[in-house]
Scaffold this motif. Structure first.
Motif, PDB file in Angstrom:
ATOM      1  N   ARG A   1      37.199  51.441  48.068  1.00 14.02           N
ATOM      2  CA  ARG A   1      37.436  49.993  47.979  1.00 14.02           C
ATOM      3  C   ARG A   1      36.219  49.221  48.473  1.00 14.02           C
ATOM      4  NH1 ARG A   1      42.648  51.709  49.446  1.00 14.02           N
ATOM      5  NH2 ARG A   1      44.271  51.076  47.951  1.00 14.02           N
ATOM      6  N   SER A   2      35.649  49.686  49.579  1.00 14.90           N
ATOM      7  CA  SER A   2      34.458  49.047  50.122  1.00 14.90           C
ATOM      8  C   SER A   2      33.298  49.132  49.129  1.00 14.90           C
ATOM      9  CB  SER A   2      34.084  49.722  51.443  1.00 14.90           C
ATOM     10  OG  SER A   2      32.969  49.104  52.028  1.00 14.90           O
ATOM     11  N   PHE A   3      33.118  50.304  48.523  1.00 10.87           N
ATOM     12  CA  PHE A   3      32.083  50.487  47.512  1.00 10.87           C
ATOM     13  C   PHE A   3      32.280  49.517  46.353  1.00 10.87           C
ATOM     14  CE2 PHE A   3      30.822  52.391  43.462  1.00 10.87           C
ATOM     15  CZ  PHE A   3      29.482  52.687  43.689  1.00 10.87           C
ATOM     16  N   ALA A   4      33.524  49.421  45.862  1.00  7.91           N
ATOM     17  CA  ALA A   4      33.816  48.577  44.705  1.00  7.91           C
ATOM     18  C   ALA A   4      33.641  47.095  45.009  1.00  7.91           C
ATOM     19  CB  ALA A   4      35.238  48.848  44.214  1.00  7.91           C
ATOM     20  N   GLU A   5      33.735  46.730  46.273  1.00  6.99           N
ATOM     21  CA  GLU A   5      33.549  45.333  46.670  1.00  6.99           C
ATOM     22  C   GLU A   5      32.077  44.986  46.909  1.00  6.99           C
ATOM     23  OE1 GLU A   5      35.986  45.140  50.102  1.00  6.99           O
ATOM     24  OE2 GLU A   5      37.885  45.132  48.972  1.00  6.99           O
ATOM     25  N   GLY A   6      31.206  45.994  46.831  1.00  3.63           N
ATOM     26  CA  GLY A   6      29.785  45.749  47.016  1.00  3.63           C
ATOM     27  C   GLY A   6      29.304  45.912  48.441  1.00  3.63           C
ATOM     28  N   SER A   7      30.174  46.419  49.332  1.00  4.63           N
ATOM     29  CA  SER A   7      29.774  46.656  50.713  1.00  4.63           C
ATOM     30  C   SER A   7      28.889  47.903  50.795  1.00  4.63           C
ATOM     31  CB  SER A   7      31.025  46.842  51.583  1.00  4.63           C
ATOM     32  OG  SER A   7      30.689  47.356  52.859  1.00  4.63           O
ATOM     33  N   ARG A   8      28.147  48.026  51.893  1.00  2.00           N
ATOM     34  CA  ARG A   8      27.301  49.208  52.126  1.00  2.00           C
ATOM     35  C   ARG A   8      28.008  50.255  52.991  1.00  2.00           C
ATOM     36  NH1 ARG A   8      22.543  48.134  55.169  1.00  2.00           N
ATOM     37  NH2 ARG A   8      23.761  46.575  56.289  1.00  2.00           N
ATOM     38  N   THR A   9      29.226  49.930  53.439  1.00  2.00           N
ATOM     39  CA  THR A   9      29.900  50.811  54.398  1.00  2.00           C
ATOM     40  C   THR A   9      30.842  51.769  53.690  1.00  2.00           C
ATOM     41  OG1 THR A   9      29.756  49.004  55.993  1.00  2.00           O
ATOM     42  CG2 THR A   9      31.153  50.868  56.588  1.00  2.00           C
TER      43      THR A   9
END
Length: 267
Positions: free
Chosen positions: A91-99
């Motif tokens: 989910r974090s990846f898909a939102e554009g986060s680096r975490t």
């Protein structure tokens, strides 16, 4: 463990990072898995394909357990098994986060003996091998020395504070923080940035396996919510929650948890 297992995992993680970083998270094709199992993106699948090909070719006798591969009982007969989360924190990846992280481990007879957690967009490579300590980017890491729960930052999602988990219905006082990737949470306990972490819901082995060894090799304790040591490559690859930290913090958390609280059977 072959002496080259850890170096193999590091090379695999580096290649996984190269593949995942070719995708822009919000623009990557995304699907929702059946049964509310969460999202998967084309990056998850591309990384999983590469890892499966590379690692199984290098170690054809090892079993395979991955979030993005249909499970098979064949792994249960293997002495050693790869336990993989191609992208932990999808989910974090898909939102554009680096975490988000690649979590790659080898377990032998249920015990993790080599592990890598790699966050390519944060340039963090956590590594551990049984009896050889834990490191981040090649420098040794050690568990926190914090001794008082009330003044320590603990990684936990908000649902872990619900009263049915705790004796007397009230969780102990601590400073709650959060990171979206379970693997990264465990790595941040291993490197001493946070005193402990807990997740009290049933947890998939691929989210936990690499972090289990990192915490232990950094001098910490990691168990399920009942206090039992973690064992991997189970027929049903889920664990009864996870509590990780140094000895005093782990002891205090375990004493506060309700042993009759919900576990796998009640999930």
């Amino acid at each position: 463990m072959p002496a080259t297992d850890l170096s193999l995992l590091v090379k695999a993680a580096e290649q996984a990072g190269d593949i995942a970083c070719r995708y822009t998270g919000p623009d990557a094709k995304r699907w929702d898995k059946p049964g509310g199992a969460g999202p998967v993106t084309e990056a998850d699948l591309a990384v999983n394909t590469m890892l499966e090909d590379m690692l199984q070719q290098a170690r054809p006798g090892y079993g395979w357990l991955s979030e993005e591969t249909e499970d098979s009982d064949a792994r249960l007969t293997c002495e050693r098994v790869f336990i993989i989360d191609p992208i932990d924190g999808t989910r974090s990846f898909a939102e554009g986060s680096r975490t988000w992280a690649h979590s790659i481990a080898v377990a032998e007879h249920g015990e993790v003996i080599a592990a890598v957690i790699y966050l390519p967009q944060r340039e963090l490579m956590y590594t551990a091998a049984k009896g050889q300590g834990a490191a981040c980017n090649g420098s040794p890491v050690r568990i926190s020395s914090a001794a008082e729960l009330a003044t320590t930052e603990i990684l936990a999602a908000k649902p872990n504070l619900l009263p049915h988990h705790w004796q007397g219905g009230t969780p102990p006082a601590f400073i709650r923080s959060y990171r979206p990737s379970l693997a990264y949470r465990l790595a941040k306990v291993a490197d001493g940035r946070f005193g402990a972490m807990l997740t009290l819901r049933p947890s998939w082995e691929w989210d936990i396996a690499a972090g289990d060894l990192l915490v232990r090799e950094a001098g910490g304790i990691i168990t399920d919510r009942s206090g039992s040591l973690l064992r991997f490559n189970n027929p049903q690859p889920r664990l009864n929650g996870v509590v990780a930290g140094n000895t005093p913090l782990h002891t205090e958390l375990m004493a506060a948890l309700d042993p009759a609280g919900p576990g796998i059977a009640g999930h």
